[in-house]
Scaffold this motif. Structure first.
Motif, mmCIF file in Angstrom:
data_model
loop_
_atom_site.group_PDB
_atom_site.id
_atom_site.type_symbol
_atom_site.label_atom_id
_atom_site.label_comp_id
_atom_site.label_asym_id
_atom_site.label_seq_id
_atom_site.Cartn_x
_atom_site.Cartn_y
_atom_site.Cartn_z
ATOM 1 N N LEU A 180 0.817 -1.216 0.000
ATOM 2 C CA LEU A 180 0.000 0.000 0.000
ATOM 3 C C LEU A 180 0.849 1.265 0.000
ATOM 4 O O LEU A 180 0.381 2.323 -0.448
ATOM 5 N N ALA A 181 2.070 1.187 0.487
ATOM 6 C CA ALA A 181 2.925 2.381 0.551
ATOM 7 C C ALA A 181 3.161 2.983 -0.828
ATOM 8 O O ALA A 181 3.422 4.177 -0.952
ATOM 9 N N GLY A 182 3.058 2.194 -1.861
ATOM 10 C CA GLY A 182 3.242 2.707 -3.213
ATOM 11 C C GLY A 182 1.948 3.030 -3.924
ATOM 12 O O GLY A 182 1.942 3.200 -5.146
ATOM 13 N N CYS A 183 0.851 3.115 -3.165
ATOM 14 C CA CYS A 183 -0.470 3.294 -3.782
ATOM 15 C C CYS A 183 -1.047 4.700 -3.652
ATOM 16 O O CYS A 183 -2.212 4.919 -3.972
ATOM 17 N N ASP A 184 -0.260 5.656 -3.178
ATOM 18 C CA ASP A 184 -0.839 6.962 -2.862
ATOM 19 C C ASP A 184 -1.353 7.712 -4.086
ATOM 20 O O ASP A 184 -2.136 8.637 -3.955
ATOM 21 N N VAL A 185 -0.932 7.333 -5.286
ATOM 22 C CA VAL A 185 -1.405 8.029 -6.490
ATOM 23 C C VAL A 185 -2.489 7.238 -7.212
ATOM 24 O O VAL A 185 -2.979 7.682 -8.245
ATOM 25 N N LEU A 186 -2.891 6.093 -6.674
ATOM 26 C CA LEU A 186 -3.864 5.242 -7.351
ATOM 27 C C LEU A 186 -5.287 5.518 -6.880
ATOM 28 O O LEU A 186 -5.515 5.803 -5.705
ATOM 29 N N PRO A 187 -6.275 5.377 -7.777
ATOM 30 C CA PRO A 187 -7.677 5.430 -7.358
ATOM 31 C C PRO A 187 -8.049 4.131 -6.646
ATOM 32 O O PRO A 187 -7.262 3.172 -6.636
ATOM 33 N N ALA A 188 -9.256 4.066 -6.090
ATOM 34 C CA ALA A 188 -9.674 2.905 -5.304
ATOM 35 C C ALA A 188 -9.542 1.607 -6.094
ATOM 36 O O ALA A 188 -9.026 0.604 -5.586
ATOM 37 N N PHE A 189 -10.006 1.593 -7.348
ATOM 38 C CA PHE A 189 -9.918 0.376 -8.145
ATOM 39 C C PHE A 189 -8.474 -0.065 -8.311
ATOM 40 O O PHE A 189 -8.160 -1.260 -8.253
#
Length: 201
Positions: A180-189
Motif C-alpha cells: 500500500l505504501a506505493g499506492c498513494d497516487v492510485l484510485p480505489a480500483f
C-alpha cells in the motif's frame, strides 16, 4: 473488490456493502461471517438485510453495531452456538475542501489502513465480535481524508493468502502495508487491483 480464494466456491462469508442515503452521508461496511460455504453465505445475506433495515432508524456506527449485535443474539437458536461476525462499519461525509470525514466503528475486525503520501497508518478501532455476546462493547474514531488519501478495508483473505516460492508463505499485514505504501497516487480500483496482484503470487 471481491475474489474468492477457492475459484470453485464463488460464495462465502466475506462481504462488503455501501448504503447510500438521501443526504450527504454514506454508510459502508466490510466483514467476515464465521464459517465457510453456503451456510456462511446465507448468514451474510441475513446480516446485510439487517444492516439495511437498522440503517433506516440509526445512523451512528457504534449504535448500529450495538443494534446489530442484539439482533443477531436474539435470532440465534438456543440450541446452537451464536454465529458471530467481524465487521468494520462506517460513514463517509464529504468535506468542503474536497476531502472526506470517516467515522469508523470496529467489531473485532482487522484495522483499516490509511494511505497518506508514502506512509501507511493503522486505524485502531478495536471493538468486540458482533453477535458473540450480549454485552459486546464497540467504539468509533473519526478520520479526515484529504483529497488523494485513501482508507483501505480488507479481510483475512488478504493477510492469510499463501504464496512465495514454496506456496506456503503467509502474505501478512507487514507485506500488505508495504504494497500500500506505493499506492498513494492510485484510485480505489487501482489499489484493490494492486493488492489482488500481490496476493495472487
Amino acid at each position: 473488490a471481491y475474489r474468492p480464494s477457492d475459484e470453485g466456491m464463488l460464495i462465502g462469508g466475506d462481504f462488503y456493502d455501501v448504503v447510500r442515503s438521501s443526504g450527504a452521508t454514506t454508510t459502508f461496511l466490510l466483514g467476515d461471517v464465521c464459517g465457510k460455504g453456503v451456510d456462511a453465505a446465507v448468514s451474510t445475506g441475513r446480516l446485510r438485510q439487517s444492516v439495511l433495515a437498522l440503517r433506516r432508524v440509526e445512523n451512528d456506527p457504534v449504535r448500529l453495531l450495538e443494534m446489530l449485535n442484539a439482533t443477531m443474539i436474539d435470532a440465534s437458536p438456543p440450541d446452537r452456538a451464536p454465529q458471530f461476525v467481524t465487521l468494520v462499519l462506517g460513514t463517509a461525509t464529504p468535506l468542503p475542501d474536497g476531502g472526506v470525514r470517516l467515522v469508523l466503528a470496529g467489531g473485532g475486525h482487522l484495522p483499516p489502513l490509511l494511505v497518506r503520501g508514502g506512509r501507511v497508518e493503522h486505524v485502531d478501532i478495536g471493538g468486540m465480535l458482533v453477535g458473540a455476546v450480549p454485552d459486546a462493547r464497540f467504539r468509533a474514531c473519526t478520520v479526515d481524508l484529504a483529497p488523494g488519501e485513501s482508507c483501505v478495508l480488507y479481510s483475512d483473505g488478504v493477510t492469510e493468502a499463501h504464496g512465495g516460492l514454496d506456496g506456503r508463505q503467509v502474505f501478512g499485514e507487514e507485506r500488505l502495508a508495504a504494497v500500500l505504501a506505493g499506492c498513494d497516487v492510485l484510485p480505489a480500483f487501482g489499489i484493490a487491483e494492486r493488492i489482488a496482484q500481490h496476493t495472487d503470487r
